[in-house]
Design an enzyme around this catalytic site. Structure first.
Site, PDB file in Angstrom:
ATOM      1  N   PHE A 110      14.564  51.450 -28.246  1.00  0.00           N
ATOM      2  CA  PHE A 110      13.601  52.400 -27.677  1.00  0.00           C
ATOM      3  C   PHE A 110      13.827  53.819 -28.173  1.00  0.00           C
ATOM      4  CE2 PHE A 110      15.329  55.381 -24.577  1.00  0.00           C
ATOM      5  CZ  PHE A 110      16.622  54.928 -24.400  1.00  0.00           C
ATOM      6  N   LYS A 111      15.023  54.089 -28.699  1.00  0.00           N
ATOM      7  CA  LYS A 111      15.338  55.426 -29.191  1.00  0.00           C
ATOM      8  C   LYS A 111      14.347  55.895 -30.272  1.00  0.00           C
ATOM      9  CE  LYS A 111      19.617  55.540 -27.199  1.00  0.00           C
ATOM     10  NZ  LYS A 111      19.899  54.188 -26.688  1.00  0.00           N
ATOM     11  N   ASP A 112      13.756  54.921 -30.993  1.00  0.00           N
ATOM     12  CA  ASP A 112      12.805  55.288 -32.048  1.00  0.00           C
ATOM     13  C   ASP A 112      11.611  56.073 -31.514  1.00  0.00           C
ATOM     14  OD1 ASP A 112      14.186  54.082 -34.171  1.00  0.00           O
ATOM     15  OD2 ASP A 112      13.220  52.146 -33.836  1.00  0.00           O
ATOM     16  N   LEU A 115      12.948  59.463 -31.481  1.00  0.00           N
ATOM     17  CA  LEU A 115      13.572  59.914 -32.723  1.00  0.00           C
ATOM     18  C   LEU A 115      12.653  59.827 -33.939  1.00  0.00           C
ATOM     19  CD1 LEU A 115      17.183  58.823 -31.984  1.00  0.00           C
ATOM     20  CD2 LEU A 115      16.437  61.125 -32.586  1.00  0.00           C
ATOM     21  N   THR A 145      21.243  55.059 -30.969  1.00  0.00           N
ATOM     22  CA  THR A 145      20.807  56.408 -31.315  1.00  0.00           C
ATOM     23  C   THR A 145      21.120  56.723 -32.766  1.00  0.00           C
ATOM     24  OG1 THR A 145      21.135  57.224 -29.091  1.00  0.00           O
ATOM     25  CG2 THR A 145      21.134  58.859 -30.810  1.00  0.00           C
TER      26      THR A 145
END
Ligand code: PLP
Length: 499
Positions: A110-112, A115, A145
């Protein structure tokens, strides 16, 4: 909207400055000074993901023009970067549980979501604030991350990206994703110890005035891609809304009906975005904070005592193996009505004694919004297996923690309101644990996670995600393992400032 630090109520900055700096100079985190006006759900109903992002970002991004923000969103949430049209598709699991798949970006976590857009926000901030230095994005990662930040910042001009990950305790696939990263501005190293030691090494670098001066003289400025950066949080607010709107469109909820969100939690960034979504008018009933055996947050939400004095254990949900959840500071600042003195006091206690206790009023309001439970590895394995058996649907270890905690919540409270379970990573990223959960330990023992990728695909009929195909055969470009006290000298040499 202006921003200031959680530790002092002076010194306002624009969003662009807050994103450029990452951490406030006094060690606090940047938060919006004022509450934004709530949104009317009716006005949002027909919007696509990108339109929704544009609307929700609008009040928050001072220091950028409207055209810039629109360009960033179109660049970040394109169908080249995400392998699903909806960006964050919602899957119906049962009549009252939906899964929000947040892993359709380039690195499958989900960091995408944040980011992919952060590099735009940061380079825009460099331009708009007249920053002359090259910005060094310094990142400690519990696994996801790091790769997500590398993917976002690789070869982005006027930036360097440096990632530290704990030597042990991330999955083989997560590690290989990072050690094979290409790009002329990237450096990656493993740090001996666990995530907390990598994170405190990074914090020490940030707060060293001597190092700061050295970097400044050499034309560098530090910033962060961790969720201490406001630019990580804002983009995450969007999918809380998108899930709700999708439920409405499908007729699965009535207008105004409240929904529970279940969030697998580590640094408290994702779930905090849910709190901000609620503040912005989203009908959220409870935010359910799902922890693994590192259950500091569960204890905190139940008792009001945050006690980090315990051993960090390695679990099969490594991206949640964290004992000091940075973003809790922002939540407490909000719940206390922006009482920076209290925050300063609690954070100092945490640093010096390893624990603090919040006052009864804060605990009451905390429990009004949040509930928490935790699942150990055994329960996690069982949840993966039962979801596959019952619904022919694959979930990863982190999402499985959430699923188990949702069941606990329901049996504990009797609250069966519609629930959205946030799926934070692709099951293929954790193929080892997922295969073990589904088919037992025996049959595939000794196989590498890479071999298990194709076994998982064959057995389930789900394809291996494109960017993981061939990962095993890529050249390893970053193989260094360093002691935590060598991070500073590693940083200097990565920037070409020593040797
Ligand atoms: C980072 C991460 C989490 C924890 O998110 P926080 O914002 O740190 O609470 C959960 N699951 C996965 C897969 C992650 O990568």
């Amino acid at each position: 909207m202006q921003y200031y630090s959680t530790r002092s109520s002076t010194g306002y900055v624009s969003a662009a400055e807050a994103i450029l700096k990452g951490l406030a100079p006094d060690g606090g985190l940047f938060v919006p000074v004022d509450k934004a006006a709530p949104f009317n759900i009716d006005d949002l109903k027909e919007k696509s993901y990108r339109e929704l992002a544009l609307t929700l970002f609008k009040p928050f991004l001072s220091g950028y023009t409207a055209e810039e923000v629109e360009d960033y969103i179109n660049g970040a949430y394109s169908n080249d970067n995400f392998d699903h049209r909806a960006i964050t598709p919602l899957r119906q699991l049962s009549s009252d549980i939906s899964v929000l798949e947040l892993y359709h970006g380039p690195t499958y976590a989900f960091k995408d979501i944040a980011l992919q857009v952060l590099p735009y926000l940061l380079t825009g901030a460099i331009r708009n604030t007249g920053e002359k230095s090259e910005v060094v994005i310094l990142t400690a990662t519990s696994g996801d991350t790091g790769k997500s930040a590398l993917e976002g910042f690789s070869d982005v001009e006027k930036t360097r990206i440096i990632v530290y990950y704990p030597e042990k305790g991330i999955s083989a696939i997560q590690e290989r994703q990072m050690t094979t990263q290409e790009g002329s501005n990237v450096a990656v190293a493993a740090v001996k110890g666990n995530f907390d030691s990598a994170q405190s090494g990074v914090k020490a670098i940030f707060s060293s005035p001597v190092l700061g001066k050295t970097l400044e003289k050499a034309g560098f400025r530090l910033s962060s891609a961790n969720s201490i950066n406001w630019g990580r949080l804002l983009p995450q607010v969007v999918y809380y809304f998108s899930a709700y709107l999708e439920l409405l469109r499908l007729g699965r909820i009535r207008q105004g009906e409240k929904v529970n969100y279940v969030v697998p939690t580590g640094n408290f960034g994702n779930i905090l975005a849910g709190y901000y979504a609620k503040e912005l008018g989203l009908p959220v009933k409870r935010l359910i904070c799902a922890a693994n055996s590192n259950n500091v947050l569960t204890d905190f939400i139940r008792t009001g005592v945050y006690d980090s004095r315990r051993e960090l254990c390695q679990t099969i949900s490594p991206s949640m193996d964290i004992l000091v959840s940075s973003n809790l500071e922002r939540l407490l600042f909000e719940l206390t009505g922006h009482d920076s003195e209290k925050i300063e006091d609690w954070m100092t206690r945490l640093k010096t004694s390893g624990f603090y206790r919040v006052d009864p009023d804060t605990l009451t309001i905390l429990q009004k919004h949040f509930w928490s439970g935790f699942a150990d590895d055994q329960k996690t394995i069982r949840a993966i297996k039962s979801v596959y058996q019952d619904y022919s649907y694959l979930i990863d270890t982190h999402t499985a923690v959430g699923k188990d905690v949702l069941e606990q919540y329901r049996s504990d409270t009797g609250d069966f309101a519609p629930a959205v379970l946030l799926a934070t990573a692709s099951p293929f990223k954790f193929s080892g644990s997922v295969v073990e959960a589904l088919f037992g330990q025996g049959e595939y023992s000794g196989r590498s996670e890479f071999e298990l990728l194709s076994i998982l695909a064959e057995k389930t009929g789900c394809p291996v995600p494109a960017n993981l195909v061939g990962l095993e055969d890529k050249n390893i470009l970053h193989g260094r393992v360093i002691d935590p006290d060598k991070m500073e000298s590693h940083l200097l040499s990565a920037l070409g400032l020593t040797g």
